[in-house]
Design a protein around this motif. Sequence first.
Motif, PDB file in Angstrom:
ATOM      1  N   THR A  64     -22.243  21.249 -27.969  1.00  0.00           N
ATOM      2  CA  THR A  64     -22.682  19.844 -27.945  1.00  0.00           C
ATOM      3  C   THR A  64     -24.106  19.710 -28.483  1.00  0.00           C
ATOM      4  N   ALA A  65     -24.960  20.714 -28.231  1.00  0.00           N
ATOM      5  CA  ALA A  65     -26.324  20.678 -28.766  1.00  0.00           C
ATOM      6  C   ALA A  65     -26.310  20.810 -30.282  1.00  0.00           C
ATOM      7  N   PHE A  66     -25.474  21.709 -30.809  1.00  0.00           N
ATOM      8  CA  PHE A  66     -25.409  21.879 -32.259  1.00  0.00           C
ATOM      9  C   PHE A  66     -24.823  20.636 -32.929  1.00  0.00           C
ATOM     10  N   PRO A 145     -15.502  -3.667 -27.789  1.00  0.00           N
ATOM     11  CA  PRO A 145     -14.758  -2.428 -28.072  1.00  0.00           C
ATOM     12  C   PRO A 145     -14.976  -1.874 -29.476  1.00  0.00           C
ATOM     13  N   PHE A 146     -15.056  -2.750 -30.495  1.00  0.00           N
ATOM     14  CA  PHE A 146     -15.208  -2.222 -31.861  1.00  0.00           C
ATOM     15  C   PHE A 146     -16.598  -1.626 -32.078  1.00  0.00           C
ATOM     16  N   LEU A 147     -17.605  -2.061 -31.296  1.00  0.00           N
ATOM     17  CA  LEU A 147     -18.922  -1.432 -31.365  1.00  0.00           C
ATOM     18  C   LEU A 147     -18.971  -0.162 -30.522  1.00  0.00           C
ATOM     19  N   TRP A 148     -18.249  -0.192 -29.401  1.00  0.00           N
ATOM     20  CA  TRP A 148     -18.188   1.001 -28.555  1.00  0.00           C
ATOM     21  C   TRP A 148     -17.581   2.181 -29.318  1.00  0.00           C
ATOM     22  N   ALA A 149     -16.669   1.910 -30.234  1.00  0.00           N
ATOM     23  CA  ALA A 149     -16.062   2.983 -31.022  1.00  0.00           C
ATOM     24  C   ALA A 149     -17.135   3.805 -31.733  1.00  0.00           C
ATOM     25  N   PHE A 150     -18.216   3.162 -32.143  1.00  0.00           N
ATOM     26  CA  PHE A 150     -19.310   3.879 -32.804  1.00  0.00           C
ATOM     27  C   PHE A 150     -20.316   4.426 -31.786  1.00  0.00           C
ATOM     28  N   HIS A 151     -20.599   3.650 -30.740  1.00  0.00           N
ATOM     29  CA  HIS A 151     -21.617   4.075 -29.779  1.00  0.00           C
ATOM     30  C   HIS A 151     -21.155   5.252 -28.933  1.00  0.00           C
ATOM     31  N   GLN A 152     -19.844   5.421 -28.780  1.00  0.00           N
ATOM     32  CA  GLN A 152     -19.355   6.524 -27.955  1.00  0.00           C
ATOM     33  C   GLN A 152     -19.720   7.891 -28.544  1.00  0.00           C
ATOM     34  N   VAL A 153     -20.076   7.927 -29.828  1.00  0.00           N
ATOM     35  CA  VAL A 153     -20.561   9.174 -30.420  1.00  0.00           C
ATOM     36  C   VAL A 153     -21.765   9.688 -29.638  1.00  0.00           C
ATOM     37  N   HIS A 154     -22.664   8.774 -29.293  1.00  0.00           N
ATOM     38  CA  HIS A 154     -23.856   9.161 -28.522  1.00  0.00           C
ATOM     39  C   HIS A 154     -23.464   9.628 -27.121  1.00  0.00           C
ATOM     40  N   PHE A 284     -21.980  14.512 -17.617  1.00  0.00           N
ATOM     41  CA  PHE A 284     -22.144  13.681 -18.799  1.00  0.00           C
ATOM     42  C   PHE A 284     -20.946  13.814 -19.738  1.00  0.00           C
ATOM     43  N   GLY A 285     -20.821  12.836 -20.618  1.00  0.00           N
ATOM     44  CA  GLY A 285     -19.755  12.866 -21.622  1.00  0.00           C
ATOM     45  C   GLY A 285     -18.920  11.612 -21.581  1.00  0.00           C
ATOM     46  N   LEU A 286     -17.731  11.683 -22.162  1.00  0.00           N
ATOM     47  CA  LEU A 286     -16.796  10.564 -22.198  1.00  0.00           C
ATOM     48  C   LEU A 286     -15.726  10.767 -21.135  1.00  0.00           C
ATOM     49  N   ASN A 287     -15.478   9.744 -20.359  1.00  0.00           N
ATOM     50  CA  ASN A 287     -14.426   9.813 -19.347  1.00  0.00           C
ATOM     51  C   ASN A 287     -13.111   9.473 -20.037  1.00  0.00           C
ATOM     52  N   SER A 288     -12.572  10.470 -20.748  1.00  0.00           N
ATOM     53  CA  SER A 288     -11.392  10.236 -21.583  1.00  0.00           C
ATOM     54  C   SER A 288     -10.377  11.346 -21.370  1.00  0.00           C
ATOM     55  N   ASP A 289      -9.098  10.968 -21.426  1.00  0.00           N
ATOM     56  CA  ASP A 289      -8.024  11.951 -21.302  1.00  0.00           C
ATOM     57  C   ASP A 289      -7.612  12.527 -22.656  1.00  0.00           C
ATOM     58  N   THR A 290      -8.236  12.021 -23.716  1.00  0.00           N
ATOM     59  CA  THR A 290      -7.880  12.506 -25.046  1.00  0.00           C
ATOM     60  C   THR A 290      -8.403  13.919 -25.249  1.00  0.00           C
ATOM     61  N   LYS A 291      -7.799  14.642 -26.174  1.00  0.00           N
ATOM     62  CA  LYS A 291      -8.135  16.039 -26.390  1.00  0.00           C
ATOM     63  C   LYS A 291      -8.990  16.259 -27.643  1.00  0.00           C
ATOM     64  N   GLU A 292      -9.550  15.191 -28.200  1.00  0.00           N
ATOM     65  CA  GLU A 292     -10.348  15.378 -29.396  1.00  0.00           C
ATOM     66  C   GLU A 292     -11.558  16.260 -29.105  1.00  0.00           C
ATOM     67  N   ASN A 293     -11.940  17.024 -30.115  1.00  0.00           N
ATOM     68  CA  ASN A 293     -13.175  17.794 -30.043  1.00  0.00           C
ATOM     69  C   ASN A 293     -14.304  16.876 -30.477  1.00  0.00           C
ATOM     70  N   HIS A 294     -15.024  16.335 -29.522  1.00  0.00           N
ATOM     71  CA  HIS A 294     -16.042  15.329 -29.831  1.00  0.00           C
ATOM     72  C   HIS A 294     -17.296  15.933 -30.450  1.00  0.00           C
ATOM     73  N   ASN A 295     -17.313  17.239 -30.651  1.00  0.00           N
ATOM     74  CA  ASN A 295     -18.433  17.862 -31.337  1.00  0.00           C
ATOM     75  C   ASN A 295     -18.116  18.160 -32.803  1.00  0.00           C
ATOM     76  N   SER A 296     -16.910  17.843 -33.236  1.00  0.00           N
ATOM     77  CA  SER A 296     -16.532  18.077 -34.633  1.00  0.00           C
ATOM     78  C   SER A 296     -17.032  16.939 -35.507  1.00  0.00           C
ATOM     79  N   LEU A 297     -17.270  17.233 -36.780  1.00  0.00           N
ATOM     80  CA  LEU A 297     -17.731  16.203 -37.707  1.00  0.00           C
ATOM     81  C   LEU A 297     -16.687  15.105 -37.878  1.00  0.00           C
TER      82      LEU A 297
END
Length: 333
Positions: A64-66, A145-154, A284-297
């Motif tokens: 997550t740091a990288f 929601p459409f702005l959260w889609a971008f802000h959730q990156v942070h 910390f992080g996203l409270n999500s059940d999805t399996k995406e790797n949120h550290n990938s580009l």
Amino acid sequence: MEVFWNEYWQALFGDLISPQKRVSLTYLVSAFIIALLCLTLFSKYSIKRAARHIFQAKIWWSATAFADYKTLVINTFILKLISPFLLAKMLVAIWLFEQLHWLMPDKPEPNIWPTWLVVLCFTVFQFVLDDFCRFYLHRLMHKWPFLWAFHQVHHSATELNPFTVFRTHPIESVLFSLRSTLSQGFSIALFFYLLPNQVDIYMVLGVNVVTFAFNLLGANLRHSNVMLCYPHWLEKIFISPAQHQIHHSVAREHWDKNFGVVLACWDRWFKSFHHSDPTQTLKFGLNSDTKENHNSLLALYLLPFLQSARFLCVEPCQLVVKKLKAVLEKRRV
């Protein structure tokens, strides 16, 4: 092309030097000193243990740091490319200044205020307006929601370090740049119209004195593993680093809390205020059940576009189709 790359490297590494950037060495060192004092005086750590806590490998060398470091490098490149096309602060100020003269052609009487008072008022006004605009845009990034889609990156960061502040999608960076341009342009235009020839700002090393104090007094601990809480009476005035860490928490009771940057009054007025608790352990992080790797580009840069498109296009279309089906079924009956 050579000029572009020279400017790019200057922008990238200039963040560590320029006092206008929160992660300049001056502010990082001051945050480290404050963190040491906080851990040794309040948590009763030894200096050695406190230093080990601050520089844990999982904070600085994790995936997550990288991801934070990668977004810093890539976003600097993207913003350098598009910066010539972004709205300029002085262009906004000049246009608003002309509109004020058109709306109110009778200029105010010559000012009799002492210059020091004009400068103080301008410094405080610009800071307060800018802080409110940052709060409100941040709030919208969570509520729409459409702005959260971008802000959730942070918010996808599972460990916080000072460079997490750069873990943002370029769309969010552009929005916050536009916010800064509009708020500061309005401040400049208004004061130059009302109080000509006396407008200036109290600055330290080229930074608004209030912003300089905020950065110097531990702003980088907002994204860190050091929970610096203020007394409750002070947290009602200023957002503590621990309160911002609560904002990143996945706990349901912390959702949409503490949107503010410096002043806490905005959260109190908009019912999103939450005190810090030094006894809490935050995740910390996203409270999500999805399996995406949120550290990938892919997740950091492309997934937000797909999600925002779903909120803007797919879901409204599905709702329209659902309503049309309901109308047709009623007609058949």
